[in-house]
Scaffold this motif. Structure first.
Motif, mmCIF file in Angstrom:
data_model
loop_
_atom_site.group_PDB
_atom_site.id
_atom_site.type_symbol
_atom_site.label_atom_id
_atom_site.label_comp_id
_atom_site.label_asym_id
_atom_site.label_seq_id
_atom_site.Cartn_x
_atom_site.Cartn_y
_atom_site.Cartn_z
ATOM 1 N N ALA B 117 -6.274 -10.687 -69.356
ATOM 2 C CA ALA B 117 -6.936 -10.813 -68.044
ATOM 3 C C ALA B 117 -5.881 -10.957 -66.945
ATOM 4 N N ARG B 118 -4.848 -11.689 -67.246
ATOM 5 C CA ARG B 118 -3.754 -11.937 -66.313
ATOM 6 C C ARG B 118 -2.997 -10.640 -66.054
ATOM 7 N N PHE B 119 -2.754 -9.876 -67.100
ATOM 8 C CA PHE B 119 -2.033 -8.609 -66.951
ATOM 9 C C PHE B 119 -2.883 -7.591 -66.208
ATOM 10 N N ILE B 139 11.032 -13.467 -62.157
ATOM 11 C CA ILE B 139 11.671 -14.700 -62.629
ATOM 12 C C ILE B 139 11.089 -15.065 -63.999
ATOM 13 N N GLY B 140 11.934 -15.250 -64.982
ATOM 14 C CA GLY B 140 11.456 -15.592 -66.334
ATOM 15 C C GLY B 140 10.697 -14.429 -66.947
ATOM 16 N N GLY B 141 11.289 -13.261 -66.865
ATOM 17 C CA GLY B 141 10.597 -12.024 -67.243
ATOM 18 C C GLY B 141 10.260 -11.873 -68.712
ATOM 19 N N GLY B 142 10.932 -12.612 -69.566
ATOM 20 C CA GLY B 142 10.616 -12.601 -70.999
ATOM 21 C C GLY B 142 10.490 -11.225 -71.624
ATOM 22 N N HIS B 143 9.255 -10.880 -72.019
ATOM 23 C CA HIS B 143 9.016 -9.622 -72.735
ATOM 24 C C HIS B 143 8.989 -8.391 -71.839
ATOM 25 N N ALA B 144 9.114 -8.559 -70.523
ATOM 26 C CA ALA B 144 9.254 -7.449 -69.576
ATOM 27 C C ALA B 144 7.991 -6.619 -69.340
ATOM 28 N N VAL B 163 15.495 -12.055 -63.592
ATOM 29 C CA VAL B 163 16.330 -13.223 -63.887
ATOM 30 C C VAL B 163 15.682 -14.020 -65.005
ATOM 31 N N ASP B 164 16.448 -14.380 -66.016
ATOM 32 C CA ASP B 164 15.905 -15.246 -67.067
ATOM 33 C C ASP B 164 17.018 -16.148 -67.581
ATOM 34 N N ILE B 165 16.639 -17.358 -67.930
ATOM 35 C CA ILE B 165 17.601 -18.368 -68.351
ATOM 36 C C ILE B 165 18.020 -18.185 -69.809
ATOM 37 N N SER B 166 17.200 -17.445 -70.583
ATOM 38 C CA SER B 166 17.451 -17.383 -72.018
ATOM 39 C C SER B 166 18.075 -16.053 -72.476
ATOM 40 N N PRO B 167 19.173 -16.125 -73.208
ATOM 41 C CA PRO B 167 19.798 -14.905 -73.722
ATOM 42 C C PRO B 167 18.846 -14.089 -74.602
ATOM 43 N N SER B 168 18.020 -14.760 -75.435
ATOM 44 C CA SER B 168 17.081 -14.008 -76.288
ATOM 45 C C SER B 168 16.069 -13.238 -75.451
ATOM 46 N N SER B 169 15.588 -13.879 -74.372
ATOM 47 C CA SER B 169 14.622 -13.203 -73.501
ATOM 48 C C SER B 169 15.254 -11.989 -72.835
ATOM 49 N N ILE B 170 16.474 -12.158 -72.340
ATOM 50 C CA ILE B 170 17.152 -11.044 -71.672
ATOM 51 C C ILE B 170 17.353 -9.896 -72.663
ATOM 52 N N LEU B 186 21.313 -13.150 -66.348
ATOM 53 C CA LEU B 186 21.118 -14.298 -67.230
ATOM 54 C C LEU B 186 21.470 -15.542 -66.425
ATOM 55 N N LYS B 187 20.428 -16.265 -65.980
ATOM 56 C CA LYS B 187 20.676 -17.349 -65.036
ATOM 57 C C LYS B 187 19.491 -18.303 -64.968
ATOM 58 N N ASN B 188 19.766 -19.549 -64.715
ATOM 59 C CA ASN B 188 18.717 -20.482 -64.349
ATOM 60 C C ASN B 188 18.324 -20.154 -62.909
ATOM 61 N N ILE B 189 17.047 -19.986 -62.647
ATOM 62 C CA ILE B 189 16.621 -19.558 -61.312
ATOM 63 C C ILE B 189 17.087 -20.533 -60.228
ATOM 64 N N PHE B 190 17.215 -21.799 -60.590
ATOM 65 C CA PHE B 190 17.674 -22.780 -59.592
ATOM 66 C C PHE B 190 19.124 -22.536 -59.167
ATOM 67 N N MET B 203 6.332 -14.222 -61.057
ATOM 68 C CA MET B 203 6.776 -15.333 -61.895
ATOM 69 C C MET B 203 5.585 -15.785 -62.750
ATOM 70 N N GLY B 204 5.514 -15.215 -63.952
ATOM 71 C CA GLY B 204 4.390 -15.497 -64.844
ATOM 72 C C GLY B 204 4.755 -16.539 -65.878
ATOM 73 N N GLU B 205 3.948 -17.576 -65.985
ATOM 74 C CA GLU B 205 4.090 -18.594 -67.035
ATOM 75 C C GLU B 205 5.497 -19.205 -67.072
ATOM 76 N N VAL B 206 5.954 -19.659 -65.923
ATOM 77 C CA VAL B 206 7.257 -20.320 -65.879
ATOM 78 C C VAL B 206 7.140 -21.757 -65.354
ATOM 79 N N GLU B 208 5.119 -24.137 -65.703
ATOM 80 C CA GLU B 208 4.742 -25.190 -66.656
ATOM 81 C C GLU B 208 5.900 -25.538 -67.593
ATOM 82 N N HIS B 209 6.989 -24.736 -67.521
ATOM 83 C CA HIS B 209 8.152 -24.981 -68.391
ATOM 84 C C HIS B 209 9.208 -25.854 -67.735
ATOM 85 N N VAL B 210 8.963 -26.260 -66.480
ATOM 86 C CA VAL B 210 9.972 -27.079 -65.796
ATOM 87 C C VAL B 210 9.399 -28.464 -65.486
#
Ligand SMILES: C[S@@+](CC[C@H](N)C(=O)[O-])C[C@H]1O[C@@H](n2cnc3c(N)ncnc32)[C@H](O)[C@@H]1O
Lengths: 80, 297
Positions: B117-119, B139-144, B163-170, B186-190, B203-206, B208-210
């Motif tokens: 529904a979100r997509f 921001i926090g693009g994950g699966h792209a 931009v994403d903080i996690s190497p696995s996500s990138i 590869l960066k913390n958005i802050f 910025m989807g589903e990010v 709630e992670h901070v």
């Protein structure tokens, strides 16, 4: 505590949580027998049961309960 | 999609039945979009020497994990982890865990009705808001999935960055978007302070992670031009290992968006289960919230 006592207390929980005073569970009851008992309300039932008997089920136990009787055995083992 | 559902049916028939019950009513858009995206994922995962089934196994593991998270949530009324430090220990510094989590999420995008529904909401509206020559940031693009869709609907935009903080996500995002012209950071958005602002930010589903979602929303506001637009989504009552900040309902989310200086243009909400409003609230069913927002004048 006797099995019948545990069952009676559980029956009250099932009626309250599932909002249906007509529900009567037996040791062989499963989620398939009761319409309101689905994967969502199952979590409520488990947690309410834990609270009443002041016990905690672990995740493996929760995943394995096949019917009310197995839950009762587990409760009995925990409260002694 | 058929093959994926068949595989799930073999492993977990009850779950497959639940998925089938809503997927069978979906339109052709749903099937073509999911085919395209899973084809991208399949190509990537096979290039790493694994099979599509690996991803589906990750998905099933994620589902099992979430049942336990939900039990804890109902027991205690809060998320299991409430600080970034705890999440870092259990997930971020545990690459194996993070990997199955992210790969599982790839499938959840189309297998969970609130995720789709979100997509769908994004896909139907992004074309109206993303203009030629715009600078797009995710921001926090994950699966792209989202950036691929943005490029499809607004290909004449100026540039696309993720931009994403996690190497696995990138790594996952780069693999899935192979051949597309995207700048990855590869960066913390802050810690991201570009010289230019962006016209559109997704910025989807990010948040709630901070620990402090308000400061993250304010950061997004700062990165956005005054006439820009952002697409922001976050869930309420959705316990998972890496969710830190608990929203109890949509009102709390709207209030925070307002506080950060945003005006809601259009929004969409969807419960994760087919239940009445009353029952959803009683059982604290997870709620997806998504909105296109713009800076308040
Ligand atoms: C749950 S995923 C969301 C994926 C996708 N955006 C979606 O909407 O489905 C969250 C993503 O945000 C990233 N993330 C979390 N905190 C971040 C931060 N402070 N800066 C940048 N990315 C972050 C994670 O690495 C992960 O890829």
């Amino acid at each position: 505590m006797e099995k019948t006592e545990i069952l009676a207390s559980m029956n009250k929980i099932w009626r309250d949580e599932l909002d249906n005073e007509a529900i009567t569970i037996t040791e062989s009851s499963t989620a398939n027998d009761i319409e309101e008992w689905d994967s969502l309300s199952n979590i409520q039932l488990v947690v309410a049961t834990e609270k009443l008997f002041k016990i905690r089920f672990n995740s493996a136990e929760i995943a394995q309960f096949k019917n009310v009787g197995e839950m009762i055995d587990c409760i009995k083992a925990k409260i002694g | 999609m058929d093959n994926i559902l068949k595989y799930i049916e073999e492993k977990n028939p009850a779950h497959a039945a639940k998925l089938n019950s809503w997927i069978k009513n979906m339109d052709t858009d749903y099937f073509s979009e999911s085919e395209l995206f899973f084809a991208r994922y399949k190509k990537f995962i096979e290039s790493t020497g694994k099979k599509l089934e690996y991803g589906i196994d990750c998905y099933l593991k994620l589902c099992a994990q979430m049942v336990f998270e939900r039990i804890e949530f109902i027991r205690f009324g809060k998320y299991a982890n409430t600080s970034l430090e705890e999440v870092e220990k259990s997930i971020y510094l545990n690459p194996e865990m993070f990997e199955y989590h992210m790969h599982g999420l790839v499938f959840a995008q189309f297998l969970w009705k609130e995720q789709y529904a979100r997509f769908n909401f994004f896909s139907k509206n992004i074309g109206n808001y993303l203009k030629p020559q715009d600078k797009y940031l995710e921001i926090g693009g994950g699966h792209a999935l989202y950036i691929v869709e943005a490029m499809k609907k607004g290909g004449d935009a100026n540039s696309f960055q993720l931009v994403d903080i996690s190497p696995s996500s990138i790594q996952l995002a780069q693999g899935i978007t192979e051949g597309l012209n995207i700048l990855f950071l590869l960066k913390n958005i802050f810690d991201f302070s570009p010289t230019e602002k962006f016209d559109f930010i997704t910025m989807g589903e990010v948040i709630e992670h901070v620990e402090n979602p308000l400061s993250l929303l304010i950061k997004v506001r700062e990165l956005l031009t005054d006439s820009g637009m952002a697409y922001i989504t976050t869930p309420a009552n959705a316990p998972t290992l890496d969710h830190i900040y608990l929203f109890n309902n949509a009102t709390e989310i709207r209030d925070l968006l307002n506080e950060a200086g945003f005006e809601i243009v259009i929004e969409k909400t969807q419960y994760a289960e087919d239940v009445s409003e009353e029952r959803a609230q009683k059982l604290k069913v997870a709620l997806m919230y998504a909105a296109f927002v713009k800076p308040k004048k």
